[in-house]
Design a protein around this motif. Structure first.
Motif, PDB file in Angstrom:
ATOM      1  N   ARG A  51       0.855  -1.181   0.000  1.00 17.85           N
ATOM      2  CA  ARG A  51       0.000   0.000   0.000  1.00 17.85           C
ATOM      3  C   ARG A  51       0.893   1.233   0.000  1.00 17.85           C
ATOM      4  NH1 ARG A  51      -0.285   2.160   5.290  1.00 17.85           N
ATOM      5  NH2 ARG A  51       0.305   0.633   6.851  1.00 17.85           N
ATOM      6  N   MET A  52       0.324   2.326  -0.448  1.00 19.38           N
ATOM      7  CA  MET A  52       1.067   3.577  -0.510  1.00 19.38           C
ATOM      8  C   MET A  52       0.158   4.721  -0.139  1.00 19.38           C
ATOM      9  SD  MET A  52       3.289   5.019  -3.640  1.00 19.38           S
ATOM     10  CE  MET A  52       4.078   6.592  -3.560  1.00 19.38           C
ATOM     11  N   GLU A  53       0.656   5.611   0.714  1.00 23.20           N
ATOM     12  CA  GLU A  53      -0.044   6.849   1.049  1.00 23.20           C
ATOM     13  C   GLU A  53       0.765   8.011   0.483  1.00 23.20           C
ATOM     14  OE1 GLU A  53      -1.532   3.800   3.308  1.00 23.20           O
ATOM     15  OE2 GLU A  53       0.407   4.597   3.878  1.00 23.20           O
ATOM     16  N   PHE A  54       0.073   9.006  -0.035  1.00 25.20           N
ATOM     17  CA  PHE A  54       0.736  10.108  -0.718  1.00 25.20           C
ATOM     18  C   PHE A  54       0.940  11.324   0.168  1.00 25.20           C
ATOM     19  CE2 PHE A  54      -1.204   7.450  -3.918  1.00 25.20           C
ATOM     20  CZ  PHE A  54      -0.116   7.233  -4.749  1.00 25.20           C
ATOM     21  N   SER A  55       0.802  11.162   1.481  1.00 27.80           N
ATOM     22  CA  SER A  55       1.017  12.248   2.424  1.00 27.80           C
ATOM     23  C   SER A  55       1.202  11.655   3.810  1.00 27.80           C
ATOM     24  CB  SER A  55      -0.181  13.194   2.408  1.00 27.80           C
ATOM     25  OG  SER A  55      -0.070  14.154   3.432  1.00 27.80           O
ATOM     26  N   ASN A  56       1.835  12.393   4.697  1.00 23.46           N
ATOM     27  CA  ASN A  56       1.965  11.963   6.088  1.00 23.46           C
ATOM     28  C   ASN A  56       0.905  12.612   6.973  1.00 23.46           C
ATOM     29  OD1 ASN A  56       3.972  10.092   6.082  1.00 23.46           O
ATOM     30  ND2 ASN A  56       5.617  11.557   6.443  1.00 23.46           N
ATOM     31  N   GLU A  57       0.050  13.403   6.400  1.00 24.17           N
ATOM     32  CA  GLU A  57      -0.964  14.110   7.167  1.00 24.17           C
ATOM     33  C   GLU A  57      -2.098  13.178   7.579  1.00 24.17           C
ATOM     34  OE1 GLU A  57      -0.457  17.265   8.064  1.00 24.17           O
ATOM     35  OE2 GLU A  57       1.428  17.137   6.975  1.00 24.17           O
ATOM     36  N   GLN A  58      -2.887  13.632   8.536  1.00 17.14           N
ATOM     37  CA  GLN A  58      -4.067  12.887   8.972  1.00 17.14           C
ATOM     38  C   GLN A  58      -5.038  12.769   7.801  1.00 17.14           C
ATOM     39  OE1 GLN A  58      -4.908  10.835  11.104  1.00 17.14           O
ATOM     40  NE2 GLN A  58      -5.955  11.772  12.807  1.00 17.14           N
ATOM     41  N   GLY A  59      -5.551  11.592   7.534  1.00 20.70           N
ATOM     42  CA  GLY A  59      -6.487  11.391   6.438  1.00 20.70           C
ATOM     43  C   GLY A  59      -5.815  11.280   5.081  1.00 20.70           C
ATOM     44  N   ALA A  60      -4.555  10.866   5.048  1.00 21.58           N
ATOM     45  CA  ALA A  60      -3.816  10.750   3.794  1.00 21.58           C
ATOM     46  C   ALA A  60      -4.476   9.732   2.868  1.00 21.58           C
ATOM     47  CB  ALA A  60      -2.382  10.328   4.071  1.00 21.58           C
ATOM     48  N   PHE A  61      -4.568  10.079   1.595  1.00 15.17           N
ATOM     49  CA  PHE A  61      -5.140   9.170   0.613  1.00 15.17           C
ATOM     50  C   PHE A  61      -4.068   8.240   0.078  1.00 15.17           C
ATOM     51  CE2 PHE A  61      -8.217  12.645   0.433  1.00 15.17           C
ATOM     52  CZ  PHE A  61      -9.378  11.918   0.630  1.00 15.17           C
ATOM     53  N   GLY A  62      -4.499   7.031  -0.272  1.00 14.69           N
ATOM     54  CA  GLY A  62      -3.550   6.065  -0.797  1.00 14.69           C
ATOM     55  C   GLY A  62      -4.253   4.953  -1.543  1.00 14.69           C
ATOM     56  N   GLY A  63      -3.477   3.968  -1.935  1.00 16.06           N
ATOM     57  CA  GLY A  63      -3.999   2.823  -2.647  1.00 16.06           C
ATOM     58  C   GLY A  63      -3.354   1.551  -2.145  1.00 16.06           C
ATOM     59  N   TYR A  64      -3.969   0.433  -2.451  1.00 17.06           N
ATOM     60  CA  TYR A  64      -3.439  -0.849  -2.004  1.00 17.06           C
ATOM     61  C   TYR A  64      -3.669  -1.923  -3.046  1.00 17.06           C
ATOM     62  CZ  TYR A  64      -8.248  -2.269  -0.992  1.00 17.06           C
ATOM     63  OH  TYR A  64      -9.575  -2.585  -1.108  1.00 17.06           O
ATOM     64  N   VAL A  65      -2.850  -2.964  -2.968  1.00 12.23           N
ATOM     65  CA  VAL A  65      -3.021  -4.182  -3.739  1.00 12.23           C
ATOM     66  C   VAL A  65      -2.640  -5.328  -2.805  1.00 12.23           C
ATOM     67  CG1 VAL A  65      -0.693  -4.115  -4.747  1.00 12.23           C
ATOM     68  CG2 VAL A  65      -2.510  -5.380  -5.907  1.00 12.23           C
ATOM     69  N   PHE A  66      -3.375  -6.435  -2.888  1.00 14.75           N
ATOM     70  CA  PHE A  66      -3.178  -7.540  -1.957  1.00 14.75           C
ATOM     71  C   PHE A  66      -3.505  -8.849  -2.659  1.00 14.75           C
ATOM     72  CE2 PHE A  66      -4.331 -10.411   1.439  1.00 14.75           C
ATOM     73  CZ  PHE A  66      -3.378 -10.138   2.406  1.00 14.75           C
ATOM     74  N   LEU A  67      -2.669  -9.865  -2.457  1.00 12.64           N
ATOM     75  CA  LEU A  67      -2.873 -11.177  -3.067  1.00 12.64           C
ATOM     76  C   LEU A  67      -2.797 -12.251  -1.997  1.00 12.64           C
ATOM     77  CD1 LEU A  67      -3.094 -13.119  -5.526  1.00 12.64           C
ATOM     78  CD2 LEU A  67      -0.588 -13.119  -5.550  1.00 12.64           C
ATOM     79  N   GLN A  68      -3.848 -13.057  -1.899  1.00 10.06           N
ATOM     80  CA  GLN A  68      -3.890 -14.253  -1.044  1.00 10.06           C
ATOM     81  C   GLN A  68      -3.831 -15.453  -1.974  1.00 10.06           C
ATOM     82  OE1 GLN A  68      -4.492 -15.124   2.485  1.00 10.06           O
ATOM     83  NE2 GLN A  68      -3.969 -17.052   1.536  1.00 10.06           N
TER      84      GLN A  68
END
Length: 169
Positions: A51-68
């Motif tokens: 996963r990646m967040e594009f800010s260190n601020e509260q409520g930072a937006f980001g995306g994720y990818v996950f494989l089981q």
């Protein structure tokens, strides 16, 4: 003996590379982006994610990818899920942090003997990490849960627990 010498050389070079003058750069001076890598197992089926967040601020937006990965004899389905989230820091102390990350995503679920399912719905991630000093990273544990909004006949939800390493850049 050769393996020992090679390992000792690699360890020495990585330790010297990791050392930085503490007066010129602190943990707070790292970049605003954070990247996390997670690794875990469910009934001996491997799961890996990022996963990646594009800010260190509260409520930072980001995306994720996950494989089981699938484990047929333990009835563990194969799940690939990705989406977006907003990271909310519950605790952000000098040595630990705790967070939640509600979001929305798409999950592709493949289960032995059943039709493949593409699910759209909310996701929820929560975890806690211990910060690693001047390295600029953190290590901890987190749980990812995904739900299916539109198909009540198929898998309604899935949950995964993983070890996670996060670093800022």
């Amino acid at each position: 003996m050769k393996k020992f010498i090679v390992c000792a050389c690699l360890l020495a070079s990585s330790v010297s590379f990791a050392q930085r003058p503490t007066a010129t750069r602190s943990v707070a001076s790292y970049g605003n982006k954070a990247l996390s890598i997670s690794l875990g197992m469910t009934s001996s089926a491997l799961n890996i994610g990022g996963r990646m967040e594009f800010s260190n601020e509260q409520g930072a937006f980001g995306g994720y990818v996950f494989l089981q990965t699938e484990k047929k004899d333990a009835a563990v389905p194969q799940v690939l899920t990705f989406g977006g989230h907003s990271l909310i820091k519950l605790v952000d102390a000098s040595n630990v942090n705790a967070y939640i990350a509600p979001g929305i995503g798409i999950s592709m679920i493949k289960m032995e003997g059943q039709d493949d399912v593409t699910a759209v719905g909310p996701s929820f991630r929560y975890g806690a990490q211990m910060k690693l000093g001047n390295v600029g990273g953190a290590i901890g544990i987190e749980r990812l849960e995904v739900w299916n909004w539109f198909d009540s006949k198929s898998a309604a939800s899935a949950a995964f627990t993983s070890a996670v390493y996060t670093f800022n850049f």
